[in-house]
Scaffold this motif. Structure first.
Motif, short mmCIF file in Angstrom:
data_model
loop_
_atom_site.label_atom_id
_atom_site.label_comp_id
_atom_site.label_asym_id
_atom_site.label_seq_id
_atom_site.Cartn_x
_atom_site.Cartn_y
_atom_site.Cartn_z
N ILE A 141 0.84 -1.20 0.00
CA ILE A 141 0.00 0.00 0.00
C ILE A 141 0.87 1.24 0.00
N THR A 142 0.64 2.11 -0.98
CA THR A 142 1.35 3.37 -1.10
C THR A 142 0.38 4.52 -0.87
N GLU A 143 0.76 5.48 -0.08
CA GLU A 143 -0.08 6.64 0.18
C GLU A 143 -0.27 7.44 -1.10
N ARG A 144 -1.52 7.73 -1.44
CA ARG A 144 -1.84 8.51 -2.64
C ARG A 144 -2.62 9.75 -2.23
N SER A 145 -2.19 10.91 -2.71
CA SER A 145 -2.89 12.16 -2.35
C SER A 145 -3.61 12.79 -3.53
N ALA A 146 -3.24 12.43 -4.75
CA ALA A 146 -3.81 13.11 -5.92
C ALA A 146 -4.35 12.12 -6.95
N LEU A 147 -4.52 10.87 -6.57
CA LEU A 147 -4.98 9.86 -7.53
C LEU A 147 -6.01 8.97 -6.86
N SER A 148 -7.18 8.85 -7.49
CA SER A 148 -8.21 7.93 -7.03
C SER A 148 -8.36 6.82 -8.06
N ILE A 149 -8.35 5.58 -7.59
CA ILE A 149 -8.47 4.42 -8.48
C ILE A 149 -9.74 3.67 -8.11
N ASN A 150 -10.65 3.56 -9.07
CA ASN A 150 -11.93 2.88 -8.83
C ASN A 150 -12.67 3.56 -7.67
N PRO A 151 -13.14 4.79 -7.86
CA PRO A 151 -13.75 5.55 -6.77
C PRO A 151 -14.97 4.85 -6.18
N ALA A 152 -15.17 5.05 -4.89
CA ALA A 152 -16.31 4.47 -4.19
C ALA A 152 -17.43 5.50 -4.08
N LYS A 153 -17.72 6.17 -5.20
CA LYS A 153 -18.76 7.20 -5.22
C LYS A 153 -19.08 7.53 -6.67
N THR A 154 -20.16 8.31 -6.87
CA THR A 154 -20.41 8.97 -8.15
C THR A 154 -20.50 10.47 -7.89
N CYS A 155 -20.91 11.25 -8.90
CA CYS A 155 -20.77 12.71 -8.78
C CYS A 155 -22.04 13.38 -8.26
N GLN A 156 -21.87 14.59 -7.78
CA GLN A 156 -22.96 15.34 -7.14
C GLN A 156 -24.25 15.43 -7.96
N PRO A 157 -24.19 15.76 -9.26
CA PRO A 157 -25.45 15.94 -9.99
C PRO A 157 -26.36 14.71 -10.01
N ILE A 158 -25.80 13.51 -9.91
CA ILE A 158 -26.64 12.31 -9.88
C ILE A 158 -27.53 12.33 -8.64
N GLY A 159 -26.96 12.67 -7.49
CA GLY A 159 -27.75 12.75 -6.28
C GLY A 159 -28.78 13.87 -6.33
N ALA A 160 -28.40 15.00 -6.93
CA ALA A 160 -29.34 16.12 -7.06
C ALA A 160 -30.51 15.74 -7.96
N MET A 161 -30.20 15.04 -9.06
CA MET A 161 -31.25 14.61 -9.97
C MET A 161 -32.20 13.63 -9.28
N TYR A 162 -31.64 12.70 -8.51
CA TYR A 162 -32.48 11.74 -7.80
C TYR A 162 -33.39 12.44 -6.79
N ALA A 163 -32.85 13.42 -6.05
CA ALA A 163 -33.67 14.16 -5.10
C ALA A 163 -34.79 14.90 -5.80
N ALA A 164 -34.48 15.54 -6.93
CA ALA A 164 -35.49 16.32 -7.66
C ALA A 164 -36.62 15.43 -8.17
N LEU A 165 -36.30 14.19 -8.52
CA LEU A 165 -37.35 13.27 -8.97
C LEU A 165 -38.32 12.93 -7.85
N GLY A 166 -37.96 13.26 -6.62
CA GLY A 166 -38.84 13.04 -5.48
C GLY A 166 -39.83 14.17 -5.23
N ILE A 167 -39.88 15.17 -6.13
CA ILE A 167 -40.90 16.22 -6.09
C ILE A 167 -41.94 15.88 -7.15
N HIS A 168 -43.20 15.98 -6.79
CA HIS A 168 -44.27 15.66 -7.74
C HIS A 168 -44.28 16.65 -8.90
N ASN A 169 -44.39 16.12 -10.11
CA ASN A 169 -44.45 16.95 -11.33
C ASN A 169 -43.22 17.84 -11.49
N CYS A 170 -42.06 17.28 -11.18
CA CYS A 170 -40.81 18.04 -11.28
C CYS A 170 -39.96 17.48 -12.40
#
Length: 458
Positions: free
Chosen positions: A10-39
């Motif tokens: 294991i080598t300490e990495r500060s500027a490189l992510s390999i196979n991230p354990a997340k996706t990006c902000q807009p996906i979560g925002a889009m999912y939240a918005a779909l939870g408003i009726h007629n949105c």
């Protein structure tokens, strides 16, 4: 296989992510918005971003994720996206007739510095927003945070734009469910109904991202929180926020704006977290817990007791969202499993300390990393193997390379179905989780058993 050359060192990495354990902000925002009726969610950026966000949600839920885009080209990338968004608002209300357009930004529009409130105000001044219609927004740059923080920002936007106070408090409780499946939101609503508590839940994607097949397409499904309820949320007697990261910002904003007191809890995954959720609703609403809920709790406890020997001492590696991992880790520890490798891709200052606190009595060293990745998780597993993996579809590569059972949990799950229909919150959800864990462990035990040890009854 893809990950077979992952090194143990294991080598300490500060500027490189390999196979991230997340996706990006807009996906979560889009999912939240779909939870408003007629949105209609709206991605203020390029068509490529919008296509990725929609496709990820559609592949996870196996449902069409509707959205619009500002469709940036070279001109908008240089001079800004105001003209694109003004035209989009006009077109959307004219053609698709939503009640709400929920705008979320992307890397490109954030880097340019587009002022969304100013653009929305200009659209209203120019008559592009019809009376009784709304445009809300959230800033969700993909280069910080994750889908969870994007969800949180959009839910906070719902409070900022809609919630109003009138000096009176009504006998009702707001519930912000956190970044969970549509079926989990429905289960939270059902539990509140069993208690006899009147609630406003926002957002609510049940019957939106897990709706029935009727043979007819409805652009705006029957589900979702109505705008009228979002407005009334500012007059409730209290708010219960499930998940500090995903729901906490909106709950605190509602307290500040409308003086609605909030309690921020962990997601009700497992016995203890569900106990806390039920007791909090009982206390705020002044009701008594009915026998129907006590029976559900007893059933969960019965299965834990009956099958404890198969859980005890089994080592687990987890990857996912912070709110889910905290409650899930607590649940696993309570049934005597040992969560020893835990990674989230979402940054969070308190996450590592909280996990260390939960696992303090686990008789084994525990690795935990906030803003980590699955490459690091794989290295940990290579150095200290586990009996079970729990995480999203991307963990199937580690499972195959290391020959370890995988329970798919979290977001996204792209290669299985059921997660949007069978809840994992509440007591019934706890039973579902136990079933999945037991199936994985006992299937492996059957597979590996010698002929003389291949048991009919386990």
């Amino acid at each position: 296989m893809l990950l077979r050359h992952t090194p143990k060192e294991i080598t300490e990495r500060s500027a490189l992510s390999i196979n991230p354990a997340k996706t990006c902000q807009p996906i979560g925002a889009m999912y939240a918005a779909l939870g408003i009726h007629n949105c209609l969610p709206h991605s203020h950026g390029s068509q490529g971003c919008y296509a990725y966000h929609r496709s990820t949600l559609s592949r996870h839920f196996k449902e069409p994720a509707i959205a619009a885009t500002s469709a940036f080209t070279e001109g908008a990338s240089v001079f800004g996206g105001q003209a694109n968004l003004l035209q989009a608002i006009n077109n959307i209300f004219s053609v698709y007739e939503p009640d709400v357009i929920a705008v979320h930004t992307t890397c490109l529009s954030e880097t340019i510095g587009d002022d969304i409130p100013q653009i929305v105000a200009k659209a209203r001044d120019e008559g592009k927003i019809p009376p009784g219609k709304y445009v809300i927004h959230a800033n969700t740059p993909s280069y910080v945070g994750s889908h969870v923080t994007g969800f949180a920002n959009m839910v906070k936007g719902m409070v900022d734009y809609f919630a109003t106070a009138n000096g009176h408090k009504e006998n009702r409780i707001n519930i912000i469910p956190g970044y969970v499946e549509p079926c989990d939101m429905a289960e939270i609503r059902r539990l509140a109904g069993e208690l006899g508590v009147s609630i406003i839940m926002f957002p609510d994607t049940s019957n939106v991202m897990n709706g029935p097949q009727t043979g007819k397409y409805h652009m705006y499904p029957a589900g979702g929180t109505p705008v009228a309820d979002l407005i009334l949320a500012g007059r409730s007697q209290g708010t219960v926020a499930l998940g500090p990261l995903a729901s906490g910002p909106a709950a605190r904003a509602l307290d500040t704006k409308c003086k609605v007191p909030c309690e921020i809890l962990n997601l009700p995954i497992g016995l203890m977290a569900t106990d806390t959720f039920i007791d909090t609703l009982r206390r705020i609403a002044g009701v008594t817990v009915p026998d129907s809920i006590n029976i559900e709790r007893g059933q969960l406890l019965d299965v834990i007791t009956d099958m404890q020997q198969y859980f005890y001492g089994r080592k687990v590696a987890l990857a996912g969202d912070p709110d889910q991992l905290i409650s899930l880790t607590e649940f696993l520890v309570s049934i005597d499993m040992w969560p020893i490798h835990i990674v989230t891709g979402t940054p969070g200052k308190k996450f590592e300390a909280r996990i260390k606190e939960i696992t303090r009595d686990v008789p084994h060293p525990v690795n935990v990393k906030s803003a980590g990745d699955m490459f690091l998780l794989h290295q940990w597993i290579k150095n200290d193997p586990v009996d079970l993996l729990m995480g999203n579809t991307y963990m199937k590569y580690i499972a195959r390379d290391e020959d370890i059972p995988l329970v798919r949990y979290g977001f996204p799950i792209l290669d299985r179905v059921g997660h949007s229909y069978f809840p994992t919150v509440g007591y019934r959800g706890g039973l579902r989780l136990l079933e999945k864990i037991l199936d994985a462990l006992l299937d492996r035990q059957d597979r590996d058993a010698l002929e003389e040890s291949f048991e009919l009854v386990m």
